[in-house]
Design an enzyme around this catalytic site. Structure first.
Site, short mmCIF file in Angstrom:
data_model
loop_
_atom_site.label_atom_id
_atom_site.label_comp_id
_atom_site.label_asym_id
_atom_site.label_seq_id
_atom_site.Cartn_x
_atom_site.Cartn_y
_atom_site.Cartn_z
N CYS A 232 0.83 -1.21 0.00
CA CYS A 232 0.00 0.00 0.00
C CYS A 232 0.86 1.26 0.00
O CYS A 232 0.68 2.16 -0.81
CB CYS A 232 -0.92 -0.02 1.21
SG CYS A 232 -2.11 1.35 1.26
N CYS A 328 -6.52 -2.01 7.85
CA CYS A 328 -7.70 -1.16 7.63
C CYS A 328 -8.86 -1.93 7.03
O CYS A 328 -10.02 -1.68 7.36
CB CYS A 328 -7.34 0.03 6.74
SG CYS A 328 -6.70 -0.39 5.11
#
Length: 502
Positions: A232, A328
């Site tokens: 990410c 997340c």
């Protein structure tokens, strides 16, 4: 509420049904909750102001009136001024909605922010500040770390713009616990506006799914232990924000990561943060030097208690907000359920065997185990057993003693070195682990390498294939690689390695 103003917007419905050419779309709400709105927003030819706005909706009267008021308000407005608008401003355009109707203003503000963020990403062309001062883009998640970064950027740079990423949406998640959900974006926007900053939303849900979640699922299916945060940061999130900064005329990007940058004659390198417990260089190691040159990490010289103290002094409402602990996209769910829901990876019982193939017990699915794991095996033995490896094709978990697990040689794949490999004197094999004294076999040259091997001075209790190896000289990151399976790769001569592709 101003009844006359409300009725005006409800009946005139400014912008309804309009479809501006080249418009970016922002959608908010679901049919499940009753209201769905779709805003189409186009920037003018300069890329600096809103040109035209149109919208469609399946919604209540309060939402219709809010959409009309917003469309009328923002046309011709500077994009950074639009980025300062939130639900309270939408509400004010109607003279104040009743408490029971305020959700309409929030819904319209969400759709407007998504449309504006997409429009800026596609066609934004802001120039740097006219007075020559630098503009900084601040990544805000709604937590205390990014809030303090915004605070410091506002004090030091003056011209700071906030951005929050929307990365994931899943009804099974707890949006309040996720740092990248629609709820998190809304909270971060309100916090930025409270601090007097323009705030933009950057929707990267498609890129995040393709570049982070899909590889995460595939790695689990292959029996690896992935670290999605590295993908990410290194390949999705921060690169997208740097490109977004260009659209906003911002020279730098400031984030709430605990890390430092060391600038040298050969370019910048990551350096560990002062707060060793919070240090996040492991998660950032895949950043390129070109990206690092524009990054700012204001918290790198601070400890977490100091950060919270700064937030409390500024009376920021997030001063005591707990840190996020989950990935997340796993917030509010568990890994097993997530794998089953998104990849069809169901729990499938199989054998736990020793290194000789003798059956020791049973497991519920190889993807739930990682090399070095001790807890959860459920096998009685004279001495503690650890996971030595998993065999996905046979759905087997191989367990053994700590002595069998120990290794001084770790194979690497897909490596990238920013400096000579001879400078590497330690390696970090897990996020919270301490760097271990080590060297790279063959002293490879800078650049990409398909295969390398790191030799440790002391045995380590296993290295999980799929995790990252952070290659360091002291507290400076020299390069990074993915840990391979033992015996699956062999080191190449240095000359051959330096010409390999990553």
């Amino acid at each position: 509420m101003d009844r006359e103003l409300f009725e005006h917007h409800l009946t005139s419905a400014h912008g309804r049904g309009r479809a501006p050419q080249g418009a970016a779309i922002g959608v908010a709400g679901t049919r499940l909750c009753g209201d769905v709105v779709r805003i189409a927003l186009a920037l003018d030819d300069s890329g600096r102001r809103v040109g035209a706005v149109g919208w469609e909706a399946e919604a209540c009267g309060a939402t219709i009136a809010s959409l009309s008021a917003v469309a009328e308000l923002v046309e011709g407005m500077d994009l950074l001024e639009v980025a300062r608008l939130g639900a309270r401003d939408v509400d004010a355009q109607l003279g104040g909605l009743s408490a029971g109707k305020f959700h309409a203003a929030e819904l319209v503000a969400d759709a407007l922010a998504r449309a504006l963020g997409t429009a800026v990403r596609e066609r934004g062309a802001l120039a740097p500040p006219a007075d020559g001062s630098p503009r900084t883009l601040v990544a805000m998640s709604g937590g205390v770390d990014s809030a303090v970064v915004a605070l410091l950027a506002g004090r030091e740079q003056g011209d700071a713009v906030a951005v929050t990423l929307e990365l994931w949406a899943d009804e099974a998640n707890d949006g309040e616990r996720s740092c990248c959900s629609a709820q998190a974006v809304r909270y971060a926007r309100a916090l930025a506006h409270r601090m007097g900053m323009a705030h933009l939303t950057l929707d990267l849900r498609d890129e995040f799914r393709a570049g982070v979640v899909t590889p995460f699922l595939e790695d689990h299916r292959a029996g690896l232990t992935p670290n999605p945060c590295i993908r990410c940061n290194g390949h999705v999130r921060l690169d997208a924000m740097l490109e977004f900064a260009d659209r906003l005329g911002a020279a730098t990007l400031a984030t709430g990561h605990y890390a430092r940058v060391e600038h040298g004659a050969d370019g910048p390198l990551l350096r560990a943060a002062v707060d060793a417990w919070k240090d996040q260089t492991y998660m950032l190691a895949a950043l390129t030097p070109d990206s690092l040159a524009r990054m700012r990490f204001p918290l790198g010289e601070l400890t977490k208690p100091q950060v919270r103290e700064l937030a409390a002094e500024a009376q920021l409402p997030v001063a005591s907000k707990p840190d996020s602990q989950d990935l997340c996209f796993l917030a509010g769910t568990n890994r097993s359920d997530f794998l089953a829901r998104h990849a069809g990876i169901e729990q499938q019982p199989g054998e736990i065997v020793d290194s000789g193939g003798r059956v020791l017990g049973r497991h519920s699915g190889h993807h739930g185990y990682t090399v070095g794991q001790r807890r959860g095996l459920g096998v009685a033995a004279e001495e503690p057993l650890y996971v030595l490896r998993t065999e996905p094709a046979r759905n087997r978990v191989v367990a053994g003693t700590r002595a069998e697990l120990a290794t001084t040689a770790v194979p690497l794949r897909g490596a990238r070195l920013h400096r000579d490999g001879a400078r590497v004197d330690r390696v970090k094999l897990r996020y919270r682990a301490k760097p271990l004294p080590a060297r790279l076999v063959g002293d490879p040259a800078p650049g990409p390498h398909r295969r390398l091997e790191v030799a440790l001075e002391q045995p380590v209790d296993g290295a999980a294939p799929g995790q990252m190896a952070c290659l360091m000289e002291g507290d400076v990151v020299i390069g990074w690689a993915t840990i391979g399976r033992p015996g699956a790769v062999a080191p190449q001569p240095a000359a051959a390695q330096s010409s390999s592709s990553g």
